[in-house]
Design an enzyme around this catalytic site. Sequence first.
Site, PDB file in Angstrom:
ATOM      1  N   GLU A   1       0.803  -1.233   0.000  1.00 51.01           N
ATOM      2  CA  GLU A   1       0.000   0.000   0.000  1.00 51.01           C
ATOM      3  C   GLU A   1       0.835   1.281   0.000  1.00 51.01           C
ATOM      4  O   GLU A   1       0.272   2.373   0.041  1.00 51.01           O
ATOM      5  CB  GLU A   1      -0.949  -0.002   1.205  1.00 51.01           C
ATOM      6  CG  GLU A   1      -2.005  -1.094   1.110  1.00 51.01           C
ATOM      7  CD  GLU A   1      -2.831  -1.227   2.373  1.00 51.01           C
ATOM      8  OE1 GLU A   1      -2.357  -0.771   3.444  1.00 51.01           O
ATOM      9  OE2 GLU A   1      -3.925  -1.808   2.305  1.00 51.01           O
TER      10      GLU A   1
ATOM     11  N   LYS B   1       5.712  -1.810   1.429  1.00 50.30           N
ATOM     12  CA  LYS B   1       5.146  -1.935   2.775  1.00 50.30           C
ATOM     13  C   LYS B   1       5.076  -3.406   3.189  1.00 50.30           C
ATOM     14  O   LYS B   1       5.184  -3.756   4.356  1.00 50.30           O
ATOM     15  CB  LYS B   1       3.747  -1.325   2.780  1.00 50.30           C
ATOM     16  CG  LYS B   1       3.072  -1.310   4.123  1.00 50.30           C
ATOM     17  CD  LYS B   1       1.752  -0.569   4.037  1.00 50.30           C
ATOM     18  CE  LYS B   1       0.980  -0.638   5.332  1.00 50.30           C
ATOM     19  NZ  LYS B   1      -0.368  -0.070   5.197  1.00 50.30           N
ATOM     20  N   GLN B   2       4.835  -4.269   2.233  1.00 48.78           N
ATOM     21  CA  GLN B   2       4.795  -5.706   2.514  1.00 48.78           C
ATOM     22  C   GLN B   2       5.016  -6.448   1.200  1.00 48.78           C
ATOM     23  O   GLN B   2       4.808  -5.876   0.125  1.00 48.78           O
ATOM     24  CB  GLN B   2       3.475  -6.117   3.147  1.00 48.78           C
ATOM     25  CG  GLN B   2       2.265  -5.995   2.252  1.00 48.78           C
ATOM     26  CD  GLN B   2       0.975  -6.169   3.041  1.00 48.78           C
ATOM     27  OE1 GLN B   2       0.492  -5.242   3.674  1.00 48.78           O
ATOM     28  NE2 GLN B   2       0.403  -7.348   3.000  1.00 48.78           N
TER      29      GLN B   2
HETATM   30  O1  IFM Z   1      -5.390  -5.489   5.203  1.00 48.64           O
HETATM   31  C1  IFM Z   1      -4.355  -4.805   5.811  1.00 48.64           C
HETATM   32  C2  IFM Z   1      -3.491  -4.195   4.726  1.00 48.64           C
HETATM   33  O2  IFM Z   1      -2.917  -5.190   3.919  1.00 48.64           O
HETATM   34  C3  IFM Z   1      -2.402  -3.355   5.333  1.00 48.64           C
HETATM   35  N1  IFM Z   1      -2.989  -2.329   6.153  1.00 48.64           N
HETATM   36  C4  IFM Z   1      -3.786  -2.877   7.251  1.00 48.64           C
HETATM   37  C5  IFM Z   1      -4.910  -3.744   6.729  1.00 48.64           C
HETATM   38  C6  IFM Z   1      -5.692  -4.357   7.906  1.00 48.64           C
HETATM   39  O3  IFM Z   1      -4.864  -5.195   8.649  1.00 48.64           O
END
Ligand code: IFM
Length: 726
Positions: A477, A589-590
Site C-alpha cells: 500500500e 510496505k509488505q
Molecule cells: O489489510 C491490511 C493491509 O494489507 C495493510 N494495512 C492494514 C490492513 C488491515 O490489517
Amino acid sequence: MATTFNDWSVSEAEFHPEKINHSETIFTIGNGYLGTRGAFEEHFPNENRSTFLHGVFDDVPVVFTELANASDWTEMEIFLNGERFSLENGKILAYERRLDLKTATLSRSVRWESPQGHISRLVFERFASLADIHLCGVRVSITAENYQGSIEIRSGLNGNADNLGFLHWNWVGQSAAKNSATLLCRTRSSAIDLCIGLTQTLTASDRTGRSFAWDVHNHPSVVSKIGIEKGETAVATKWVTLATSRDGKKALVQTQRRVHKLSALNWEEAYQAHCAAWENEWNYCDMVIEGDDEAQLAVRFNIFQLLIAAPRSDEHVNIGAKTLSGYGYRGHAFWDTEIFMLPFFTYTRPEIARNLLSYRWHNLPGARAKASANGFNGAQYPWESAATGEEVTPTWVPDPKDHTQLIRIWTGDIEIHISADVSFAIWQYWKASADDEFFAKRGAEVILDTARFWAARAEWVEELQRYEISDIIGPDEYHDHVDNNLYTNALARWNLQRALDTLPWLETHAPAELRRLKKALQIDAAELKKWQHVIDHLYLPYNEKTRLIEQFDGYFARKDVDLAAMEPRSESIQSIFGIEGAAATQVLKQPDVLMLMYLLPDLYDQATLEANYRYYTPRTDHTFGSSLGPSIQAIMACRVGDVTAYEHFMRAARADLFDVRNNAGDGIHGASAGGLWQAVVFGFAGLRYSAADQQWHTHPALPKNWKRVAFKMMIHGKELSFDIHQ
Ligand code: IFM
C-alpha cells in the site's frame, strides 16, 4: 511488558500502568461469540475496557459502522473494610496476571496494602465459557491478612459503556432484585437488542453475605457484603449471561429467564465444561515446537487469538483485522481473514472456515451493489466489510501527525484484489475439505460472480492487444494508483480460470445448481468466451532475461533506497518520507510479488522465485511496514533457503506480545496471528500440495534451534498428524 512465558501461559509479574492498553489486548479472553479486553475489574485510569460481540455493529461518523462496545460484564468495585481497592492507591506488595491459554482463563493475584495499612490478597479469575457461549464468570477470593472487618463488592452492568467517547446504546429497560440484575439496551441505529443479566454471591467459610440490588438507571448492580475474620477468605462469584436479538427473540427471552437461575450454578462444574471444550479445541489445533520456548508460546498465543475470535455458530460474521480485541479498524474485516487467518481454520477447524466463507456468500448482494455502482457486472467485494457487506472503508481520516489535516484513503476505491482473495480462500477450503455441498451451493456462485467482475474490470488495450488492470492498489500500500500490479492481475486471471473450471464440475456433480446459477446469473456462451479471452490476454509483467517481475508499471523507475543504511529505525518508511515520498521510492510496505508467488507457487519456476526474492527482500519495510508482511517473508525465505526466515518469523511472533509496532493496544493483529501458523506449516515444515501426484509433501527447513515441530491438519475430513524432527 515484563512478560514471562511458559509453554501454555503468558504472564506479567509487575503492573506497568504506562502499558495498560497493550496488556489489555494481550489479556483479552473470548469464546467466538464475544471478546473482552483484559481491563481490571475495579477500573484504572486510561483503560480501554471493552467487550465486543460478533456482528453487533452500529453506525458512527467517518468509519460508517463499528462494533459497539457492549455493557461491561467484568466490572466489580471492591471495598475492603471501607477502603476502595485500587492499584492507583496503597501499595502493591505482590502482583501477577496470567492468561492460561489451555483453559482460556485470565487470573490475577494481588497482595495489596491499603492506605490505612490493611493487607489483603485478592485472586481474580474470569472466563467466557466456550461450552456455553452465553455465559461468563468472574470470581474473586479475598483474604484479609492482618485485619478483620467487612468486604463489600458492587458488581454492575454498565449501560454507559462507550466506544472511546461514542455511546452506541439506548436504554430499553432494567430490573434488579436482591442478588440479580438485568439490563436491556438497543443500539442506536442498527437497533440490535442486548439483554445482559448478572447474579452475585459472596461467601466466607460457611456463611453467605447479604446482597441487595442497587437499581441505578442504566447501571443496575448487585451489592454484596460480608464480615470476615483475620486470615479468612471471602469469595465473590459473579455470573453473567447475555444474548442479542441477532440470536433470535427466543434467546433474548431465555436470557431474561435464565438470570434468576444463575446463582445456583456451580463454579467448578461450569468451569470444567468450559475447560473440556478448550481441550477439544486444542486437540485439533495445537502446534508443538520443541527447542524454542519463545516460539512455542508465541504460536500457541497466536492460535489462541484466532480461536477466541472464531465464530462457531454464526455464518453472518467475519473476523475483524483486530479480532474482537480492540478498537483498531472498528471491527471491519479485510483480506486479512481470507488470505491470512482462514488457512488455519481451513486446515484445522473446517466448520469455522465454512462459516467465515458463508459470510462472504451471504454478502454477495453488497458486493454486487459495489460492482454495479462502479459500472461493472459481477461481484466486487468491499475492501473493508462489516455487517452487510457494503463498503465501509473511510474515505478521509485525520492525519495522525496533524489533526487539522485530512488524508484521503483510497483503499476502499481501488484496492480491489480482495475479490480474488475471497475466491482463492473458497477454492482452498474446497480442495482441503472436499465440501462439495458448500462449493456447489455457495462457493461456486462467489467464484463465478467475482470472475464476471474481473472480466468487466480488465481493460482491452487495442494497440498492445492485451488486457490491463489500471489504477489500483496492490498488497503493497505504499504505492497507490498503479497499473498492472502483478498480484492483482495474476489473481484476477486465476479467478477467471477457476470460474471456467467450476462450470464443468457443476455440470457433472451438481447439475441442478448449475441450472440455478446460469439462470440467476444469466451466464451465456458469449460471456464465457470473453472470460477465456481475458485469461489468454491479461498482461502479466515478466522480464525473460532477468527473470524479474516489475511489481507494477514503472516501479523500477522509482527511486531506489538503501534501507539497510537507514537502520536502526523506529518508524515506517512512510512516516519518515511521507505518503508521497514513500510512493516515489521502491520501498514496499509488505511483500507483493513474493506474496503472489506464495499463493500461486506453480506459476513461476525456482530461478524466477529466487531472482525476485533477491530483488524485493532488501526493498521491503520489514520492521515497520505492514504487520502482514513478516510471516509471508518467512515462508518465502524458507523456499529459497535463506536463514533470515527465523528473524522474520520472530518478528511476526512478537508483533503483539512485544508490541513491536507500538500499536498492539488497538487490538491483536489477526492476520499476523494467522500468518504465523502458516509460516510454521508452509514455511518451516515446508508443506506443499503437488498437483502432479495429488499428494502433500513436506520440505522441512526447521530453524537450527528447533528440535521438533508437530501439528495436525484436517484434509478431506481426515486428521493427519505431522511430526517433524530436526
Ligand atoms: O489489510 C491490511 C493491509 O494489507 C495493510 N494495512 C492494514 C490492513 C488491515 O490489517
